[in-house]
Design an enzyme around this catalytic site. Structure first.
Site, PDB file in Angstrom:
ATOM      1  N   GLN A 157      38.636   9.413  -2.091  1.00  0.00           N
ATOM      2  CA  GLN A 157      39.169   8.070  -2.370  1.00  0.00           C
ATOM      3  C   GLN A 157      39.791   7.928  -3.763  1.00  0.00           C
ATOM      4  O   GLN A 157      40.811   7.273  -3.929  1.00  0.00           O
ATOM      5  CB  GLN A 157      38.031   7.050  -2.205  1.00  0.00           C
ATOM      6  CG  GLN A 157      38.413   5.604  -2.450  1.00  0.00           C
ATOM      7  CD  GLN A 157      37.250   4.677  -2.179  1.00  0.00           C
ATOM      8  OE1 GLN A 157      36.931   4.391  -1.038  1.00  0.00           O
ATOM      9  NE2 GLN A 157      36.601   4.201  -3.237  1.00  0.00           N
ATOM     10  N   GLU A 200      44.159   0.354  -6.058  1.00  0.00           N
ATOM     11  CA  GLU A 200      43.694   0.230  -7.441  1.00  0.00           C
ATOM     12  C   GLU A 200      44.723   0.742  -8.444  1.00  0.00           C
ATOM     13  O   GLU A 200      44.396   1.032  -9.598  1.00  0.00           O
ATOM     14  CB  GLU A 200      42.372   0.979  -7.608  1.00  0.00           C
ATOM     15  CG  GLU A 200      41.268   0.368  -6.762  1.00  0.00           C
ATOM     16  CD  GLU A 200      39.922   1.048  -6.961  1.00  0.00           C
ATOM     17  OE1 GLU A 200      39.840   2.019  -7.732  1.00  0.00           O
ATOM     18  OE2 GLU A 200      38.954   0.594  -6.326  1.00  0.00           O
ATOM     19  N   ASP A 236      35.590   9.795  -7.115  1.00  0.00           N
ATOM     20  CA  ASP A 236      34.759   8.998  -6.206  1.00  0.00           C
ATOM     21  C   ASP A 236      35.141   9.457  -4.808  1.00  0.00           C
ATOM     22  O   ASP A 236      36.241   9.134  -4.330  1.00  0.00           O
ATOM     23  CB  ASP A 236      35.014   7.491  -6.377  1.00  0.00           C
ATOM     24  CG  ASP A 236      34.179   6.665  -5.381  1.00  0.00           C
ATOM     25  OD1 ASP A 236      33.408   7.266  -4.604  1.00  0.00           O
ATOM     26  OD2 ASP A 236      34.310   5.427  -5.396  1.00  0.00           O
ATOM     27  N   GLU A 277      31.106  10.500  -7.936  1.00  0.00           N
ATOM     28  CA  GLU A 277      30.511   9.336  -7.272  1.00  0.00           C
ATOM     29  C   GLU A 277      30.512   9.533  -5.758  1.00  0.00           C
ATOM     30  O   GLU A 277      31.485  10.051  -5.188  1.00  0.00           O
ATOM     31  CB  GLU A 277      31.339   8.100  -7.659  1.00  0.00           C
ATOM     32  CG  GLU A 277      30.837   6.788  -7.059  1.00  0.00           C
ATOM     33  CD  GLU A 277      31.724   5.611  -7.466  1.00  0.00           C
ATOM     34  OE1 GLU A 277      32.279   5.617  -8.587  1.00  0.00           O
ATOM     35  OE2 GLU A 277      31.888   4.686  -6.652  1.00  0.00           O
ATOM     36  N   LYS A 329      27.753  -3.119  -9.159  1.00  0.00           N
ATOM     37  CA  LYS A 329      28.758  -4.093  -8.696  1.00  0.00           C
ATOM     38  C   LYS A 329      28.010  -5.379  -8.365  1.00  0.00           C
ATOM     39  O   LYS A 329      27.173  -5.388  -7.444  1.00  0.00           O
ATOM     40  CB  LYS A 329      29.435  -3.586  -7.430  1.00  0.00           C
ATOM     41  CG  LYS A 329      30.331  -2.357  -7.607  1.00  0.00           C
ATOM     42  CD  LYS A 329      30.710  -1.799  -6.243  1.00  0.00           C
ATOM     43  CE  LYS A 329      31.824  -0.771  -6.323  1.00  0.00           C
ATOM     44  NZ  LYS A 329      31.989  -0.052  -5.031  1.00  0.00           N
ATOM     45  N   ARG A 358      35.934  -4.030  -7.984  1.00  0.00           N
ATOM     46  CA  ARG A 358      36.114  -3.735  -6.568  1.00  0.00           C
ATOM     47  C   ARG A 358      37.594  -3.399  -6.345  1.00  0.00           C
ATOM     48  O   ARG A 358      38.446  -3.750  -7.163  1.00  0.00           O
ATOM     49  CB  ARG A 358      35.721  -4.931  -5.686  1.00  0.00           C
ATOM     50  CG  ARG A 358      34.293  -5.396  -5.775  1.00  0.00           C
ATOM     51  CD  ARG A 358      33.235  -4.354  -5.558  1.00  0.00           C
ATOM     52  NE  ARG A 358      33.299  -3.537  -4.372  1.00  0.00           N
ATOM     53  CZ  ARG A 358      32.398  -3.540  -3.388  1.00  0.00           C
ATOM     54  NH1 ARG A 358      31.359  -4.358  -3.467  1.00  0.00           N
ATOM     55  NH2 ARG A 358      32.502  -2.720  -2.349  1.00  0.00           N
TER      56      ARG A 358
HETATM   57  C1  2PG Z   1      34.307   2.054  -4.915  1.00  0.00           C
HETATM   58  C2  2PG Z   1      35.133   0.804  -5.029  1.00  0.00           C
HETATM   59  C3  2PG Z   1      35.819   0.560  -6.319  1.00  0.00           C
HETATM   60  P1  2PG Z   1      35.555  -0.724  -3.006  1.00  0.00           P
HETATM   61  O1  2PG Z   1      34.180   2.637  -3.833  1.00  0.00           O
HETATM   62  O2  2PG Z   1      33.700   2.440  -5.897  1.00  0.00           O
HETATM   63  O3  2PG Z   1      36.565   1.628  -6.793  1.00  0.00           O
HETATM   64  O4  2PG Z   1      35.909   0.561  -3.920  1.00  0.00           O
HETATM   65  O5  2PG Z   1      35.602  -1.907  -3.888  1.00  0.00           O
HETATM   66  O6  2PG Z   1      36.609  -0.701  -1.935  1.00  0.00           O
HETATM   67  O7  2PG Z   1      34.178  -0.490  -2.466  1.00  0.00           O
HETATM   68 MG    MG Z   2      32.595   4.046  -4.897  1.00  0.00          MG
END
Ligand code: 2PG
Ligand code: MG
Length: 405
Positions: A157, A200, A236, A277, A329, A358
């Site tokens: 990702q 992002e 990540d 991550e 988060k 996010r």
């Molecule tokens: C993640 C996040 C942010 P999402 O996986 O860490 O980068 O993505 O907000 O889509 O969960």
């Molecule tokens: Mg993540």
């Protein structure tokens, strides 16, 4: 006492153009906080529910009236009391009646109003006892996008610049430089392809994981040489997104959990990763522990979907030594009180925290205050796009105000 005199909820839009909720909280002595809730795309199974059935419309039509009544008159200086009222009013373990995003916007708006009323920066309101506000988080900056955040990119990702100079100014400068160098490398290597950017703001290109990793590693090495800043590659993987029936399914091959441990450990060694991550599916505490044993001395192994900022899940991770770091988060749990409980537990068990945005976010800077107040090792907030830059600029402003730059 800092009595709350006004609470409002309204519909706003995040960086993906999706509806979300913005909360305004005012106090009797002039405090005001206005905060919109961000939203994820690769959400963890154990996150609270972002919105009740019916989404933002339900929040504004059915939920807002009685909830607002309940909050008026509470003490904004007593965050735990405010957040407990959110839980009590909702009455479910996963905020399914009012929505975790409604709770998040209100909780952070309450703290922000308190900060304005007291005339102090928000990070001081959020500050943990051990934090002096003089050391700043590394920048965990997303440069290349794949997975759920991009169309036509690699399975992984996020390809990240982990930039950890002693001053945030140098960290931010180096992270942007890596993003720019990757753009140039992609233009050189794929001169006839249209390149895009993901949710992002990272580049999206039709390349595989290892090619992307090599481009990232080369860009980091070049920026290290040029700017003399410690900036190293990170990932990540958001591995739950390509895990099916016991296998991690890459385009060219599928590997089981053991194979994935070996593959990621090889990536750490070969590319000097400093940040990894979610390398495994969200229930696999065991493989996380195997990787942490193997490479935890040289890289952060970070649980995001694994923990979903839940203290109970981090307790399990600490007991099983699953990782040496925890992604934080707020809207995975819905309140600052729950978030900071997880931060405190993590610190007490020698696990670093990374304060995170996010993928759908808003141009607001409170995350920088959370990262500084929590004493986080990193702030994960992307790099390009107004909603990402807002957090980096806020971090620079916090640093400038404390005179540490
Ligand atoms: C993640 C996040 C942010 P999402 O996986 O860490 O980068 O993505 O907000 O889509 O969960
Ligand atoms: Mg993540």
């Amino acid at each position: 006492m800092s009595a709350i005199t006004e609470v409002r909820l309204r519909r706003v839009y995040d960086s993906r153009g999706k509806e979300t909720v913005e909360a305004t909280v005012r106090t009797e002595d002039g405090g005001v906080g206005v905060v919109g809730a961000p939203s994820g795309a690769s959400t963890g199974a154990h996150e609270v529910k972002a919105f009740p059935t019916g989404g933002v419309a339900t929040v504004l039509s059915g939920v807002a009236g009685p909830l607002v009544k309940r909050l008026i008159g509470l003490d904004a200086a007593h965050q735990a009391g405010f957040d407990a009222a959110l839980h009590e009013h909702d009455g479910t373990p996963e905020f399914s009646r009012i929505g975790g995003n409604t709770a998040t916007a209100l909780s952070v708006a309450c703290a922000s109003a308190r900060a304005v009323e007291a005339g102090v920066p928000l990070w001081k309101v959020l500050k943990r006892p051990e934090v002096d506000g003089r050391s700043f988080p590394a920048i965990v900056g997303n440069c290349l996008n794949g997975g759920r955040h991009a169309v036509g990119g690699p399975e992984i990702q996020e390809f990240i610049a982990f930039s950890s100079a002693s001053s945030p100014e140098d960290s931010v400068r180096a992270a942007f430089a890596v993003h720019h160098e990757i753009g140039e490398a992609l233009h050189r290597q794929l001169p006839t392809h249209a390149l895009g950017r993901g949710d992002e703001g990272g580049w999206v290109a039709p390349i595989g994981n290892f090619v992307a990793l090599q481009i990232l590693a080369d860009a980091c090495a070049s920026v290290r040489d040029r700017l003399r800043v410690p900036v190293y590659p990170g990932l990540d993987l958001a591995a739950s997104e390509f895990y099916r029936d016991g296998m991690y399914r890459y385009r060219e091959k599928a590997v089981d959990a053991e194979g994935q441990v070996a593959l990621v450990a090889e990536m750490v060694d070969r590319f000097s990763l400093r940040y990894v991550e979610d390398p495994f599916a969200e229930e696999d505490f065991h493989s996380f522990a195997a990787l942490t044993r193997a490479v935890g001395g040289k890289t952060l192994v970070v649980g995001d979907d694994l923990y979903t900022t839940s203290r109970a899940r981090v307790e399990r991770g600490a007991a099983e030594k699953s990782s040496n770091a925890v992604l934080i988060k707020v809207n995975q749990v819905g309140t600052l009180t729950d978030t900071l409980a997880t931060v405190d537990f993590s610190r007490a068990h020698h696990m670093e925290t990374i304060a995170s945005h996010r993928s759908g976010d808003l141009p607001q800077g409170w995350l920088a205050h959370l990262a500084v107040g929590a004493g986080s090792a990193g702030i994960k907030c992307g790099l390009l796009g107004g909603e990402r830059v807002a957090k980096l600029n806020e971090l620079l402003s916090v640093a400038a105000a404390t005179g540490a730059d």
